[in-house]
Scaffold this motif. Structure first.
Motif, PDB file in Angstrom:
ATOM      1  N   LEU A  13      32.242  44.474  47.366  1.00 56.77           N
ATOM      2  CA  LEU A  13      32.720  44.761  48.716  1.00 56.77           C
ATOM      3  C   LEU A  13      31.524  44.745  49.650  1.00 56.77           C
ATOM      4  O   LEU A  13      30.420  45.124  49.258  1.00 56.77           O
ATOM      5  CB  LEU A  13      33.312  46.174  48.789  1.00 56.77           C
ATOM      6  N   GLU A  14      31.761  44.327  50.885  1.00 53.20           N
ATOM      7  CA  GLU A  14      30.736  44.445  51.917  1.00 53.20           C
ATOM      8  C   GLU A  14      31.271  45.416  52.959  1.00 53.20           C
ATOM      9  O   GLU A  14      32.368  45.231  53.483  1.00 53.20           O
ATOM     10  CB  GLU A  14      30.432  43.091  52.556  1.00 53.20           C
ATOM     11  N   ILE A  15      30.511  46.455  53.228  1.00 55.77           N
ATOM     12  CA  ILE A  15      30.899  47.470  54.210  1.00 55.77           C
ATOM     13  C   ILE A  15      29.968  47.313  55.401  1.00 55.77           C
ATOM     14  O   ILE A  15      28.753  47.459  55.268  1.00 55.77           O
ATOM     15  CB  ILE A  15      30.805  48.889  53.620  1.00 55.77           C
ATOM     16  N   ASP A  45      33.664  53.595  38.353  1.00 61.61           N
ATOM     17  CA  ASP A  45      34.203  52.388  39.007  1.00 61.61           C
ATOM     18  C   ASP A  45      33.118  51.650  39.781  1.00 61.61           C
ATOM     19  O   ASP A  45      33.280  50.477  40.110  1.00 61.61           O
ATOM     20  CB  ASP A  45      35.324  52.753  39.988  1.00 61.61           C
ATOM     21  N   ILE A  46      32.022  52.347  40.091  1.00 63.63           N
ATOM     22  CA  ILE A  46      30.941  51.755  40.888  1.00 63.63           C
ATOM     23  C   ILE A  46      29.809  51.335  39.952  1.00 63.63           C
ATOM     24  O   ILE A  46      29.230  52.161  39.250  1.00 63.63           O
ATOM     25  CB  ILE A  46      30.415  52.754  41.942  1.00 63.63           C
ATOM     26  N   LEU A  69      31.880  46.848  42.309  1.00 63.58           N
ATOM     27  CA  LEU A  69      32.834  47.663  41.564  1.00 63.58           C
ATOM     28  C   LEU A  69      33.007  47.092  40.160  1.00 63.58           C
ATOM     29  O   LEU A  69      32.542  45.994  39.862  1.00 63.58           O
ATOM     30  CB  LEU A  69      34.167  47.707  42.314  1.00 63.58           C
ATOM     31  N   SER A  70      33.705  47.836  39.316  1.00 61.95           N
ATOM     32  CA  SER A  70      33.815  47.458  37.902  1.00 61.95           C
ATOM     33  C   SER A  70      34.670  46.217  37.674  1.00 61.95           C
ATOM     34  O   SER A  70      34.409  45.460  36.746  1.00 61.95           O
ATOM     35  CB  SER A  70      34.353  48.637  37.085  1.00 61.95           C
ATOM     36  N   THR A  71      35.680  45.995  38.512  1.00 62.83           N
ATOM     37  CA  THR A  71      36.564  44.835  38.313  1.00 62.83           C
ATOM     38  C   THR A  71      37.002  44.265  39.666  1.00 62.83           C
ATOM     39  O   THR A  71      37.032  44.991  40.666  1.00 62.83           O
ATOM     40  CB  THR A  71      37.849  45.220  37.538  1.00 62.83           C
ATOM     41  N   LYS A  74      39.853  46.355  41.059  1.00 63.94           N
ATOM     42  CA  LYS A  74      39.432  47.578  41.766  1.00 63.94           C
ATOM     43  C   LYS A  74      39.079  47.231  43.211  1.00 63.94           C
ATOM     44  O   LYS A  74      39.467  47.916  44.141  1.00 63.94           O
ATOM     45  CB  LYS A  74      38.201  48.134  41.075  1.00 63.94           C
ATOM     46  N   ARG A  75      38.300  46.144  43.380  1.00 63.22           N
ATOM     47  CA  ARG A  75      37.913  45.700  44.721  1.00 63.22           C
ATOM     48  C   ARG A  75      39.144  45.395  45.561  1.00 63.22           C
ATOM     49  O   ARG A  75      39.264  45.844  46.699  1.00 63.22           O
ATOM     50  CB  ARG A  75      37.026  44.461  44.626  1.00 63.22           C
ATOM     51  N   ASP A  76      40.083  44.635  44.998  1.00 62.07           N
ATOM     52  CA  ASP A  76      41.287  44.249  45.740  1.00 62.07           C
ATOM     53  C   ASP A  76      42.135  45.461  46.106  1.00 62.07           C
ATOM     54  O   ASP A  76      42.692  45.528  47.203  1.00 62.07           O
ATOM     55  CB  ASP A  76      42.116  43.246  44.935  1.00 62.07           C
ATOM     56  N   ASN A  77      42.224  46.431  45.202  1.00 61.82           N
ATOM     57  CA  ASN A  77      43.001  47.646  45.492  1.00 61.82           C
ATOM     58  C   ASN A  77      42.334  48.490  46.583  1.00 61.82           C
ATOM     59  O   ASN A  77      43.019  49.087  47.414  1.00 61.82           O
ATOM     60  CB  ASN A  77      43.207  48.470  44.218  1.00 61.82           C
ATOM     61  N   PHE A  78      41.005  48.524  46.586  1.00 59.82           N
ATOM     62  CA  PHE A  78      40.270  49.237  47.647  1.00 59.82           C
ATOM     63  C   PHE A  78      40.543  48.554  48.986  1.00 59.82           C
ATOM     64  O   PHE A  78      40.876  49.206  49.980  1.00 59.82           O
ATOM     65  CB  PHE A  78      38.770  49.235  47.330  1.00 59.82           C
ATOM     66  N   LEU A  79      40.444  47.214  49.009  1.00 57.70           N
ATOM     67  CA  LEU A  79      40.716  46.465  50.244  1.00 57.70           C
ATOM     68  C   LEU A  79      42.148  46.688  50.730  1.00 57.70           C
ATOM     69  O   LEU A  79      42.392  46.837  51.927  1.00 57.70           O
ATOM     70  CB  LEU A  79      40.465  44.972  50.025  1.00 57.70           C
ATOM     71  N   ALA A  80      43.094  46.733  49.795  1.00 58.51           N
ATOM     72  CA  ALA A  80      44.496  46.962  50.162  1.00 58.51           C
ATOM     73  C   ALA A  80      44.666  48.348  50.781  1.00 58.51           C
ATOM     74  O   ALA A  80      45.399  48.515  51.759  1.00 58.51           O
ATOM     75  CB  ALA A  80      45.391  46.804  48.934  1.00 58.51           C
TER      76      ALA A  80
END
Length: 166
Positions: A13-15, A45-46, A69-71, A74-80
């Motif tokens: 992810l880029e924040i 997860d990180i 992130l681990s997978t 996980k990244r896609d769920n965070f973005l969602a």
């Protein structure tokens, strides 16, 4: 090469626009962002996190934070979760005040971490959709898509030639 470079970022992810402080704790910032958007994030997860150097050293914008992130899921769920939060809070989208940072109310952007080539292509796509009266541009799994309106089909932007054909 660009495909491999993008694939190496598939869990990242880029924040952007999180104000910088000398004594900041990036781990707690990431966990607090996850908490604000109601995303269940655990330490395991990180994989890694860091700030990146600025491309333009003159820019007043804070350095971006990259979180591995681990997978990819996980990244896609965070973005969602971020998308749902921003949709449910149109008057107060994710911003620095949600982190308790008192230096104003700077909007925070969280997105997939793109390779330099894809970042340039995404920037060009954002400009092209304005010129050509398209409504949407988005990123999914490191690929860039555009759509003219709600009823038109999504178009994959593979390269700069794809933009010329819109």
């Amino acid at each position: 090469m660009s495909l491999m470079e993008q694939h190496s970022r598939d869990c990242n992810l880029e924040i952007q626009c999180v104000p910088e402080h000398k004594s900041e704790n990036l781990s707690s910032i990431v966990h607090q962002l996850a908490s604000v958007v109601s995303f269940d994030l655990h330490d395991n997860d990180i994989v890694n996190f860091h700030r990146v150097a600025k491309r333009n050293t003159e820019s007043k914008r804070p350095r971006s934070i990259i979180v591995k992130l681990s997978t990819p899921r996980k990244r896609d769920n965070f973005l969602a979760a971020v998308k749902v939060f921003n949709k449910n809070n149109p008057q107060s989208k994710l911003n620095s005040s949600h982190l308790g940072i008192a230096s104003g109310k700077e909007q925070i952007y969280i997105m997939e971490h793109l390779s330099p080539d894809n970042k340039r292509l995404h920037a060009a796509a954002r400009l092209a959709i304005k010129e050509k009266k398209y409504e949407y541009v988005w990123i999914r799994s490191g690929r860039i898509f555009v759509r003219r309106n709600d009823t038109s089909p999504a178009v994959l932007i593979k390269n700069f030639d794809s933009l010329k054909q819109l």
